[in-house]
Design a protein around this motif. Structure first.
Motif, mmCIF file in Angstrom:
data_model
loop_
_atom_site.group_PDB
_atom_site.id
_atom_site.type_symbol
_atom_site.label_atom_id
_atom_site.label_comp_id
_atom_site.label_asym_id
_atom_site.label_seq_id
_atom_site.Cartn_x
_atom_site.Cartn_y
_atom_site.Cartn_z
ATOM 1 N N ALA A 57 -9.989 -1.533 33.457
ATOM 2 C CA ALA A 57 -9.637 -3.043 33.509
ATOM 3 C C ALA A 57 -9.827 -3.553 32.029
ATOM 4 C CB ALA A 57 -9.948 -3.712 34.493
ATOM 5 N N ILE A 58 -10.922 -3.245 31.531
ATOM 6 C CA ILE A 58 -11.163 -3.691 30.049
ATOM 7 C C ILE A 58 -10.406 -3.504 29.221
ATOM 8 C CG2 ILE A 58 -13.120 -4.068 28.273
ATOM 9 C CD1 ILE A 58 -15.090 -4.074 30.575
ATOM 10 N N ILE A 59 -10.399 -1.948 29.123
ATOM 11 C CA ILE A 59 -9.516 -1.253 28.279
ATOM 12 C C ILE A 59 -8.184 -1.589 28.151
ATOM 13 C CG2 ILE A 59 -8.819 0.939 27.202
ATOM 14 C CD1 ILE A 59 -11.689 0.170 26.741
ATOM 15 N N ALA A 60 -7.728 -1.824 29.453
ATOM 16 C CA ALA A 60 -6.079 -2.327 29.677
ATOM 17 C C ALA A 60 -5.965 -3.837 28.942
ATOM 18 C CB ALA A 60 -5.983 -2.604 31.145
ATOM 19 N N GLU A 61 -6.935 -4.394 29.100
ATOM 20 C CA GLU A 61 -6.931 -5.885 28.321
ATOM 21 C C GLU A 61 -6.734 -5.548 26.891
ATOM 22 O OE1 GLU A 61 -6.392 -8.995 29.301
ATOM 23 O OE2 GLU A 61 -7.018 -8.830 31.630
ATOM 24 N N LEU A 62 -7.539 -4.776 26.306
ATOM 25 C CA LEU A 62 -7.383 -4.795 24.850
ATOM 26 C C LEU A 62 -6.331 -3.879 24.490
ATOM 27 C CD1 LEU A 62 -11.300 -3.385 24.513
ATOM 28 C CD2 LEU A 62 -10.267 -5.793 24.278
ATOM 29 N N ARG A 63 -5.697 -3.108 25.224
ATOM 30 C CA ARG A 63 -4.546 -2.274 24.801
ATOM 31 C C ARG A 63 -3.607 -3.261 24.950
ATOM 32 N NH1 ARG A 63 -3.869 3.795 27.034
ATOM 33 N NH2 ARG A 63 -2.129 3.522 25.845
ATOM 34 N N ALA A 64 -3.347 -4.290 25.896
ATOM 35 C CA ALA A 64 -2.242 -5.123 26.115
ATOM 36 C C ALA A 64 -2.371 -6.124 24.759
ATOM 37 C CB ALA A 64 -2.368 -6.071 27.236
ATOM 38 N N ALA A 65 -3.242 -6.579 24.261
ATOM 39 C CA ALA A 65 -3.605 -7.313 23.175
ATOM 40 C C ALA A 65 -2.905 -6.766 21.720
ATOM 41 C CB ALA A 65 -4.925 -7.775 22.721
ATOM 42 N N HIS A 66 -3.377 -5.538 21.809
ATOM 43 C CA HIS A 66 -2.895 -4.607 20.751
ATOM 44 C C HIS A 66 -1.428 -4.277 20.706
ATOM 45 C CE1 HIS A 66 -1.972 -0.242 19.074
ATOM 46 N NE2 HIS A 66 -2.626 -1.120 18.109
ATOM 47 N N GLU A 67 -0.800 -4.408 21.975
ATOM 48 C CA GLU A 67 0.564 -4.252 21.906
ATOM 49 C C GLU A 67 1.446 -5.406 21.541
ATOM 50 O OE1 GLU A 67 1.382 -2.817 26.007
ATOM 51 O OE2 GLU A 67 0.594 -0.858 25.598
ATOM 52 N N GLN A 68 0.604 -6.547 21.771
ATOM 53 C CA GLN A 68 1.172 -7.910 21.319
ATOM 54 C C GLN A 68 0.695 -8.171 19.908
ATOM 55 O OE1 GLN A 68 0.438 -10.879 24.688
ATOM 56 N NE2 GLN A 68 -0.239 -9.234 25.574
ATOM 57 N N GLY A 69 -0.092 -7.388 19.360
ATOM 58 C CA GLY A 69 -0.493 -7.933 17.944
ATOM 59 C C GLY A 69 -1.570 -8.958 17.893
#
Length: 247
Positions: free
Chosen positions: A61-73
């Motif tokens: 779940a933590i990595i999912a949050e970080l990847r979502a932020a990455h996708e949004q820049g």
């Protein structure tokens, strides 16, 4: 974007670096380690920032949050208590971010053992008494310790030992350390170092367990064992010796 793993220090909100503070003030996303991170730091996040308490999230779940932020820049500050280099559970996050191609940087912080030593007013490395510090823990409810890193093996050096995540096993610590350090070896326990409710206990391996139980200290504490805690008679450091050759 970049994920900034920030050492948020041992508890006092002003024990962070200027770099960390500036990053917190600018990042649109903040992931923080629950009750271990001072609320005052979260107040410094920009208006409208997404704040995520990771206390009840698993690694996925933590990595999912970080990847979502990455996708949004969107830049992320990931706040960890103490310093990320010691017992922070950062390594597995970095491994997954590497695999996902998500960029990150690490910003160091004040570790709990340093705040504890400061509270005690002691240097942990004293000339002629002790020049080595072992940072370790026990494995009751955590990942098993690697072979050769049990307390008996580590204690054979009689180096100053700092134990994290271990105060709830104080009786076990005493049992394991007395054979190498002796019952009269100085010990200090610092709970909630640097915070307003900081508690300091000083004693020896013979009496420290009784003190810990009486004070009802069960978590958020550092246990320090070693002769440097009570050293009085020792040679001055060569660093400032009048006999030292200088350029």
């Amino acid at each position: 974007m970049t994920v900034y793993f920030i050492g948020a220090g041992p508890g006092a909100a002003d024990l962070i670096t200027v770099r960390a503070q500036e990053l917190i003030k600018a990042a649109p996303v903040c992931l923080y380690a629950g009750s271990l991170v001072p609320a005052e730091l979260l107040d410094q996040c920009p208006e409208g920032a997404r704040k995520v308490d990771t206390a009840n999230l698993d690694l996925d779940a933590i990595i999912a949050e970080l990847r979502a932020a990455h996708e949004q820049g969107l830049d992320v500050v990931r706040l960890h208590s103490g310093d990320p280099s010691v017992l922070s559970a950062v390594a597995e996050q970095l491994r997954r971010l590497d695999a996902a191609g998500v960029p990150y940087r690490i910003v160091p912080g004040v570790p709990a053992f340093a705040a504890a030593a400061a509270a005690l007013g002691r240097e942990l490395t004293v000339p002629g008494v002790g020049q080595t510090v072992i940072l370790t823990r026990t494995s009751q409810r955590a990942t098993a310790m690697p072979e050769g890193e049990d307390l008996d093996t580590l204690g054979k050096s009689r180096a100053t030992m700092v134990l994290h995540l271990a105060v709830q096993r104080i009786d076990y610590l005493v049992e394991q350390l007395v054979p190498n350090y002796g019952a009269d070896c100085p010990v200090a326990v610092v709970a909630r170092a640097s915070r307003e409710d900081e508690v300091i206990l000083r004693g020896t391996l013979a009496d420290i367990a009784e003190q810990v139980h009486a004070a009802d200290i069960r978590r958020t504490a550092v246990v320090i064992v070693g002769k440097t805690l009570a050293a009085q008679q020792f040679p001055d450091s060569h660093l400032y010796s009048a006999e030292r050759e200088r350029p």
